[in-house]
Design an enzyme around this catalytic site. Structure first.
Site, PDB file in Angstrom:
ATOM      1  N   GLY A 271       0.799  -1.222   0.000  1.00  0.00           N
ATOM      2  CA  GLY A 271       0.000   0.000   0.000  1.00  0.00           C
ATOM      3  C   GLY A 271       0.828   1.267   0.000  1.00  0.00           C
ATOM      4  CD  GLU A 272       1.812   4.195  -2.867  1.00  0.00           C
ATOM      5  OE1 GLU A 272       2.511   5.116  -2.392  1.00  0.00           O
ATOM      6  OE2 GLU A 272       2.242   3.345  -3.655  1.00  0.00           O
ATOM      7  N   GLY A 273       1.382   4.830   2.077  1.00  0.00           N
ATOM      8  CA  GLY A 273       1.107   5.549   3.315  1.00  0.00           C
ATOM      9  C   GLY A 273       1.567   6.967   3.136  1.00  0.00           C
ATOM     10  N   GLY A 274       1.394   7.786   4.162  1.00  0.00           N
ATOM     11  CA  GLY A 274       1.853   9.149   4.069  1.00  0.00           C
ATOM     12  C   GLY A 274       3.311   9.145   3.629  1.00  0.00           C
ATOM     13  CG  MET A 275       5.443  11.812   3.643  1.00  0.00           C
ATOM     14  SD  MET A 275       6.719  12.479   4.683  1.00  0.00           S
ATOM     15  CE  MET A 275       7.002  11.135   5.772  1.00  0.00           C
TER      16      MET A 275
ATOM     17  CB  VAL B  77       3.637   0.190   3.057  1.00  0.00           C
ATOM     18  CG1 VAL B  77       3.953  -0.778   4.182  1.00  0.00           C
ATOM     19  CG2 VAL B  77       3.461   1.597   3.603  1.00  0.00           C
TER      20      VAL B  77
ATOM     21  CE  LYS C 226       5.240   5.824   5.360  1.00  0.00           C
ATOM     22  NZ  LYS C 226       4.335   6.408   6.327  1.00  0.00           N
TER      23      LYS C 226
ATOM     24  CG  ASP D 150      -2.689  12.323   7.757  1.00  0.00           C
ATOM     25  OD1 ASP D 150      -3.840  12.756   7.522  1.00  0.00           O
ATOM     26  OD2 ASP D 150      -2.014  11.704   6.926  1.00  0.00           O
TER      27      ASP D 150
END
Lengths: 568, 195
Positions: free
Chosen positions: A103-107, A110, A125, A217
């Site tokens: 997945g994509e996390g803040g910045m 992952v 990450k 966030d």
């Protein structure tokens, strides 16, 4: 079969001619497509008796699995910007072997990875854009430090923060489970269970606040729930250790949060504190109770405007079944003025715990019984009743669409076998074709968007259906009509293709009219951002497997579900 | 520098006049440097500066589109890939020569394209290996050139070469493996001596 054994030991490649290379390539491609576990057997068979060929292919496989300078375009040196290619399965980052992207996390992106020293699976990450010693890097380091300083059962455990060839990464606890966002969108657990998740979240954030760390966030996407039902709060990505630190990330925080969950002060670019998290938590509670988010605009500015200026419809109006004490906590968490909100997460936690207890009892409290056993006694029956329609608002507006993926295996550009109904959970091979079949009892408009695996770190977006405004593809579908799309091919880097299936009551002009090239790729970065923003703010839809395909349902006029297709 | 000069030089170069590139290179360098500085001034520091976009912008500004007579977008990409390879590799070689005390002058653009030493050695070694790959499979070497040197996406590379994205992807994966393995076999880049 190719004979390589005649080649000298020192420079075996010098004897390789174009035909031989072609053959080596074929074997290499097949071997890479197989995955590590089945490779050895395949190579033993295909290279039978030709040790040189086998070692040639093996050395190429080894080379293909390294991260290398080739993955960063030299143009990146033009500016203090370095672009890292998306890591692919089998590559090694630090001491970790990447398994797949999760997945994509803040910045950052992952990945699931394995630490071979401990045989432990970790979540890795990796920051996708590193800007030298820029603010983002500092923030990234800060995330690792802030989060690793926290030790709480409901906060994800950080193992290490390190970098490998200028690629920074955080290795953290791998959590098998779902995000709260996915849980709310899918088979929604009983309300009681969701409230328990909210309480665990409040405990985690409260503990962080006690340690002087503001999350900044908080959203349903970075609250994970393990399969055992334990909440793990992720991504203290914008966390700021109160009092410490050498840079002020407050300013940038305004543009970095997720607008729907952002507090009014963050939306205005003002400093955030613990009470900003309380506001975001209120947004999550509202979503849990009402089935939709309190602030929704068609685009970023209108969402931000709503956050700053508009009072959301009271939870009790949206869903009359919301208990009054819960509605009251939600409304107070969502006050624009942070002085009027509950002043600590601990206070919110206390109120929610009491809501849960009353909720579980479902009847006037009986004195004298320990609360815990009282809850257990009433919980099963009440939860069953509550989990039904009462807590799922807007059922009368529900829309339904059923879709199926039809796949066709291919070899050397020719179909192999018959077209078949593919499971979205399966793994597809590069070059295979697939198409979608859709049908709904109601008339509607169908759209298919590919968010891609995002190679190179950049956001990529294709509109797969309709292929273009003037083309043959028609997105309007009559009631009970079966729509079958054209063929698509898996042809990106191995990874997970993120598709969005959209079913709408009306034509979606922003999608239909988005400028794109003949392959359907949208290149204008601001158009991509607008489209992604639109997709991410769609209300959650539920999906169930039926005999005819996957049936998705949701209230509202636009129904959208994200779908991940893995391919090698 | 009026755009027509660049256009004229480019036409001479694509027509086979090898001396044209020596005049062309500094012009493009300067434009890239100017643009990079402008972007850095204008943009917030935490804003991604897309280097590929930067290069495309430089091309579009430098070259008179009416005169350049690109056959098509694909041709534009292909030429831009070759150019970027020449520019970066020449620059890397010049840097190495200077470090060894050679007489060649480094072009005054280190601010814009400052290749770390390791990077410039890698580029030179890669350039040589790419020439060998071209002998095995010319298209595959072009795919690497466009992806790596011109920074094109898989879709753009497919378009530039008139092949499918699946083919580009396969060419990239196996070509990349071959190059990395070759560079290993040819010894550590540190000890590589250009020319």
């Amino acid at each position: 079969m190719i004979a390589l054994s005649h080649m000298g030991d020192t420079c075996p490649w010098e004897g390789l001619d174009a035909g031989q290379w072609n053959r080596v390539r074929e074997i290499l491609e097949s071997a890479l497509g197989l995955g590590p576990d089945r490779r050895a057997a395949y190579l033993a068979e295909v290279c039978a008796g030709d040790a040189a060929l086998r070692s040639e292919v093996e050395s190429l496989i080894a080379a293909s699995e390294r991260t290398a300078f080739l993955d960063r375009a030299p143009l990146a040196s033009l500016a203090p910007t370095m672009t890292m290619t998306a890591a692919v399965a089998g590559r090694t980052i630090g001491n970790y072997r990447v398994v797949d992207r999760i997945g994509e996390g803040g910045m950052g992106t992952v990945y699931r990875a394995v630490d071979p020293r401990l045989g432990r699976t970790v979540a890795l990450k990796v920051i996708s854009h590193l800007r030298g010693a820029g603010e983002e890097k500092l923030r990234f380091v800060r995330e690792a430090k802030a989060a690793s300083a926290l030790n709480h059962p409901n906060i994800v455990t950080i193992y290490e923060y390190d970098s490998d060839h200028e690629v920074d990464f955080i290795a953290m606890e791998y959590i098998k489970g779902n995000t709260l966002r996915a849980l709310l969108a899918g088979h929604r657990p009983p309300m009681r269970t969701i409230l328990e998740y909210a309480i665990q979240t409040a405990a985690a954030v409260g503990a962080a606040h006690a340690a002087g760390i503001v999350h900044r966030d908080l959203k349903t996407n970075n609250i994970m729930v393990t399969d055992a039902g334990t909440v793990k709060v992720l991504d203290f990505g914008l966390a700021k250790q109160a009092g410490g630190g050498d840079i002020d990330v407050t300013q940038a925080g305004a543009t970095l949060g997720t607008p729907e969950y952002m507090s009014p002060e963050q939306a205005k670019g003002e400093p955030a504190d613990a009470r900003s998290d309380i506001f975001s938590f209120g947004v999550i509670l509202y979503e849990i109770a009402c089935g939709r988010r309190p602030f929704r605009g068609n685009d970023l500015p209108s969402t931000l405007y709503a956050v700053v200026n508009e009072t959301p419809t009271p939870p009790g109006t949206v869903n009359p079944a919301v208990p009054k004490p819960l509605a009251s906590v939600i409304e107070r968490c969502l006050r624009k003025n942070k002085e009027e909100r509950p002043q600590s997460m601990e206070a919110v936690h206390r109120e929610l715990t009491s809501v849960l207890e009353d909720f579980g009892a479902g009847a006037p409290k009986r004195r004298g019984l320990p609360r815990r056993s009282m809850i257990a006694a009433g919980a099963v029956a009440v939860a069953a009743a509550i989990a039904g329609a009462v807590w799922l608002p807007g059922l009368h507006h529900q829309r339904t669409v059923t879709w199926t993926i039809l796949a066709q295996q291919m070899r050397d550009g020719h179909p192999l076998g018959e077209e078949y109904v593919a499971s979205p959970a399966g793994t597809f091979q590069a070059g295979w074709r697939f198409r979608f079949r859709v049908q709904s009892p109601q008339p509607g408009f169908f759209y298919l968007i590919d968010h891609g695996p995002g190679a190179g770190g950049a956001e990529q977006l294709w509109i797969l259906y309709p292929r273009n405004a003037a083309g043959r593809d028609r997105e309007d579908v009559a009631a009970s009509q079966q729509l079958v799309t054209g063929w698509y091919v898996f042809d990106q880097n191995p990874g997970t293709e993120r598709l969005w299936i959209l079913w709408s009551e009306h034509a979606l002009d922003p999608i239909r009219n988005a400028p794109r090239d003949p392959t359907g790729e949208v290149r204008d970065p601001s158009a991509i951002q607008r489209a992604l923003h639109y997709l991410n703010q769609l209300p959650p839809a539920s999906s169930t497997s039926t005999r005819d395909g996957v049936q998705m349902r949701a209230a509202g006029d636009v129904l959208g579900v994200p779908l991940e297709l893995r391919h090698q | 520098m009026p755009p027509t000069d660049v256009t004229g030089l480019l036409q001479r170069w694509t027509a086979g006049d090898r001396s044209a590139i020596d005049q062309l290179t500094p012009l493009i360098y300067n434009e890239l440097r100017r643009l990079a500085h402008r972007h850095l001034r204008r943009e917030r520091r935490d804003h991604t500066l897309q280097s590929t976009a930067l290069v495309h912008e430089a091309w579009l500004r430098l070259i008179d589109q009416k005169q350049a007579k690109w056959r098509d977008r694909a041709h534009f990409f292909a030429v831009s890939g070759q150019m970027m390879r020449r520019i970066l590799v020449d620059h890397a070689r010049a840097q190495q020569r200077e470090k060894r005390g050679g007489g060649a002058q480094i072009l005054a653009l280190n601010e814009a394209i400052d290749l770390p030493r390791q990077r410039s050695l890698e580029l030179i070694a890669l350039d040589d290996a790419l020439q060998d790959l071209a002998r095995l499979d010319a298209r595959q070497s072009q795919v690497i050139e466009l992806r790596f040197f011109a920074g094109l996406s898989i879709g753009e590379t497919a378009e530039a070469l008139g092949i499918s994205k699946a083919t580009v992807n396969r060419d990239w994966i196996t070509g990349r493996a071959w190059l990395l393995r070759e560079l290993d076999r040819r010894g550590p880049v540190e000890s590589f001596s250009p020319c």
